[in-house]
Design an enzyme around this catalytic site. Structure first.
Site, short mmCIF file in Angstrom:
data_model
loop_
_atom_site.label_atom_id
_atom_site.label_comp_id
_atom_site.label_asym_id
_atom_site.label_seq_id
_atom_site.Cartn_x
_atom_site.Cartn_y
_atom_site.Cartn_z
N ASN A 58 0.73 -1.22 -0.26
CA ASN A 58 0.10 0.23 0.01
C ASN A 58 0.84 1.21 -0.12
O ASN A 58 1.97 1.19 -0.07
CB ASN A 58 -1.15 0.00 1.30
CG ASN A 58 -0.09 0.12 2.56
OD1 ASN A 58 0.90 0.22 2.56
ND2 ASN A 58 -0.99 -0.54 3.72
N ASP A 247 -9.09 -9.69 -0.10
CA ASP A 247 -8.35 -8.82 0.85
C ASP A 247 -8.22 -7.40 0.50
O ASP A 247 -8.28 -6.35 1.23
CB ASP A 247 -6.97 -9.36 0.99
CG ASP A 247 -6.24 -8.50 1.89
OD1 ASP A 247 -6.11 -8.79 3.02
OD2 ASP A 247 -5.31 -7.69 1.40
#
Length: 372
Positions: A58, A247
């Site tokens: 991320n 996810d």
């Protein structure tokens, strides 16, 4: 967390793998393999390693939990398929049917090397259990940490007819106690899979103009067309691809609720109810079910709808509960905003989620006491 033992285990696995040489007499076996049908070491164990790149993480540099789940399933699929093809008979492919509760013990970061070690630990007539350990290594300092442990269940599907389940070669156990422990795990997961499948196929309709910190506000969906790169050689989706999408959706739900950096903390059992084939449109939907002071439980459902075979109709393919935590800029846990409950259905799901949270908390405390 002291991961010295786990790191040593990785080093031993690497060393043992490097020592072995391929056998000329049995494709896919080693010289020290005495009985392929009883589970030779190459067929029974496997290790994969890969460096984590920016595309795996991320914006804060934390590797997505879905990337780790995908690597875990890749290792399990390889070792399971090799083992099931280690004897004469139909060629087959190991298909994922369930992932047990999975704890993300340490975050993984860009630049670290992830070592995924998979070992077959139990076989029934038509299924096998693969236990996986994930070690993250900082190659600059040499430091290693245990990032994840998981247990996966596979069934071998014939390449001639993917709806036919072939027989699994047995393995040798270290002791009768180990075999009995595996049998108990097999019976428990079989019962739980049946119960999960019987809960029905509830649809999650979107809510108009939801208020902030409600279930409807953070509820999210992804739509994905299943292409050739998502599929096995017999044209159904790899379990790891589905878990990665799940996810991602759960991460979006958690980020919308907290508006902070979030990471996967654990995943309850993932149940694969039906195969997803090439050409299906999958809708992956996530919603908050329970929030504690420091964690969020998110239910994720995967529905599949074939573009080519409309007579099949839309069906529930996969379901699971993901737990996420919120982190500050120093990767320390933050408090999670309370969830605003609306209606009896949401209250019921909240209470069920709270029960799971308390059970998992009690289990973790019991394990911690046993280790001390």
């Amino acid at each position: 967390m002291d991961c010295t033992g786990a790191a040593d285990e990785v080093d031993k696995t690497v060393a043992a793998t490097e020592k072995r040489k391929p056998s000329q007499s049995q494709p896919g076996c080693m010289d020290d393999c005495k009985d392929v049908g009883a589970g030779c070491e190459l067929v029974k164990k496997l290790q994969l390693s890969r460096v984590m790149l920016p595309d795996d993480a991320n914006i804060m540099g934390n590797v997505h939990g879905g990337i780790i789940l995908k690597m875990i399933e890749e290792a399990g699929s390889i070792v399971g398929t090799r083992h099931c093809n280690a004897q004469n008979g139909d060629r087959c492919l190991a298909a994922l049917v369930r992932v047990e509760k999975t704890e993300f013990l340490s975050p993984v970061f860009i630049g670290e090397v992830v070592h995924v070690s998979a070992e077959i630990t139990y076989t029934s007539k038509h299924s096998l259990e693969v236990q996986v350990k994930v070690i993250a290594e900082n190659i600059l300092t040499g430091a290693k940490k245990l990032a994840n442990k998981a247990a996966l269940w596979y069934v071998p599907c014939s390449l001639q007819n993917v709806d036919k389940i072939t027989e699994v070669p047995p393995i040798e156990y270290a002791s009768a106690e180990k075999e009995e422990e595996g049998r108990k795990r097999y019976e428990a997961q079989k019962i739980d899979r049946m119960e999960t499948k019987a809960r029905g196929e509830e649809v999650m309709p979107p809510r108009p103009n939801p208020e902030r910190h409600t279930v409807g506000f953070s509820q999210s969906s992804l739509i994905h067309l299943v292409g050739p790169s998502d599929c096995t050689v017999v044209d159904f989706v790899y379990g790891g691809v589905a878990m990665k999408l799940m996810d991602e959706v759960a991460g979006i739900v958690a980020a919308r609720h907290c508006n902070t950096n979030i990471v996967t903390a654990s995943v309850d059992a993932i149940n694969f109810h039906r195969k997803i084939r090439k050409g299906c449109v999958v809708t992956v939907t996530g919603r908050l079910t329970f929030v504690s002071n420091r964690s969020m439980e998110i239910e994720v459902l995967v529905d599949a709808d074939s573009l080519m075979e409309k007579q099949i109709g839309k069906y529930r393919a996969v379901s699971a509960f993901f737990t996420f935590i919120s982190l500050d800029k120093e990767n320390k846990p933050l408090n999670v905003p309370p969830l605003k409950i609306e209606g009896d259905d949401e209250q019921k799901r909240f209470e069920e989620g709270k029960s799971r949270y308390l059970q998992n908390k009690a289990r973790r405390l019991a394990e911690k006491e046993r280790q001390q």
